[in-house]
Design an enzyme around this catalytic site. Structure first.
Site, mmCIF file in Angstrom:
data_model
loop_
_atom_site.group_PDB
_atom_site.id
_atom_site.type_symbol
_atom_site.label_atom_id
_atom_site.label_comp_id
_atom_site.label_asym_id
_atom_site.label_seq_id
_atom_site.Cartn_x
_atom_site.Cartn_y
_atom_site.Cartn_z
ATOM 1 C CB THR A 36 -3.716 -8.115 8.468
ATOM 2 O OG1 THR A 36 -4.683 -7.671 7.493
ATOM 3 C CG2 THR A 36 -3.328 -9.557 8.188
ATOM 4 C CB SER A 37 -9.087 -7.095 9.919
ATOM 5 O OG SER A 37 -8.895 -6.162 8.883
ATOM 6 C CD GLU A 74 -10.606 -8.214 18.041
ATOM 7 O OE1 GLU A 74 -11.113 -8.233 16.910
ATOM 8 O OE2 GLU A 74 -10.692 -7.259 18.823
ATOM 9 C CG HIS A 101 -2.018 -1.082 1.103
ATOM 10 N ND1 HIS A 101 -2.834 -1.449 2.144
ATOM 11 C CD2 HIS A 101 -2.391 -1.870 0.063
ATOM 12 C CE1 HIS A 101 -3.656 -2.420 1.753
ATOM 13 N NE2 HIS A 101 -3.397 -2.696 0.504
ATOM 14 C CB ALA A 127 2.340 -8.890 16.730
#
Ligand code: OAD
Length: 242
Positions: free
Chosen positions: A185-186, A212, A117, A228
């Protein structure tokens, strides 16, 4: 916390790849995008992270990027970033793919980084596409190129294509990795989100580290729940010493 299988896979692995997202930088103090405290709870992506919005209101978009740059230059890489830098030295063939634009993997010392990105510290001209050196955060007028074009942050906005070479390299790495990590990362923004599953289909042992569960947790080999910055240093100790 770590399975025998993972430790053995890592001891035998030749090619190790990692995909990181905003969660790896959360412990440094950089806000994530989603979740209760996420940036997208307070700001609207369509007003800030797309090209039309920039052309409509470049001052507002620059204000937002300068706000994020201010946070980023004041924080430090955390033990998670540093563990990934050590892993690059440990494995013969280690690749770090990131969705983050915050430059923290560079600052921690990783060399082989694929920035899907872009990078918030780089800029380019919207007209001639020239790369432009760092722009002072406190600069008041809108930054312009010598050709007269507006200068924009060199990041990927919604609706834009990812840098082609970086993306091709990232998919090649996912297809060849022995072990693939998806960290912080989701896993919802494409095409980055498909890399862990691409790696899984190609035969890699795929491990997620996240505070999560995510949409990919049940589709991969191992999901490790936790921060992390705590898990990665412990994992490094375990397979490099243990
Ligand atoms: P998200 O904000 O969507 O997800 C961050 C993830 O990190 C969540 O799954 C959290 O549970 C997890 N997390 C938070 N703290 C953590 C920690 N200390 N350790 C481990 N995990 C933690 O961020 P991304 O997945 O990176 O794109 O978002 C992907 C893209 O969407 C971004 O690159 C950005 C955004 O819109 C663009 O701007 C184009």
């Amino acid at each position: 916390m770590f399975s025998e299988k993972l430790i053995n896979k890592l001891k035998q692995a030749k090619i190790v790849a990692v995909l990181t997202g905003a969660g790896i930088s959360a412990e440094s103090g950089v806000p994530t995008f989603r979740g209760e405290e996420g940036l997208w709870k307070k700001f609207r992506p369509e007003e800030l992270a797309n090209f039309d919005a920039f052309m409509r209101n470049p001052e507002l978009v620059w204000e937002w990027y300068n706000y994020r740059k201010k946070i980023i230059v004041e924080v430090e890489p955390n033990p998670g970033h540093y563990a990934l830098a050590k892993m690059e030295q440990y494995f013969e063939d280690f690749h770090l793919i990131t969705q983050n634009v915050d430059n923290l993997h560079h600052r921690a010392g990783n060399k082989r980084i694929y920035e899907l990105h872009g990078n918030i510290m780089r800029n380019r001209c919207v007209d001639c596409n020239k790369n432009i050196a760092e722009i002072p955060i406190d600069q008041e007028e809108l930054p312009r190129c010598e050709c007269g074009g507006l200068i924009r942050p060199d990041v990927v906005w919604f609706g834009e294509t990812l840098p082609q070479q970086v993306m091709m390299n990232s998919f090649a790495v996912a297809n060849n990795a022995d072990v693939f990590f998806s960290i912080g990362t989701s896993a919802v923004i494409q095409p980055a989100a498909s890399l862990p599953l691409e790696a899984k289909h190609a035969g890699a042992y795929v491990v997620e580290i996240n505070t999560e569960s995510t949409v990919i947790s049940n589709l991969i080999d191992e999901s490790i729940l936790g921060k992390a910055g705590e898990i990665l240093p412990q994992l490094l100790d375990k397979f490099s010493i243990g």
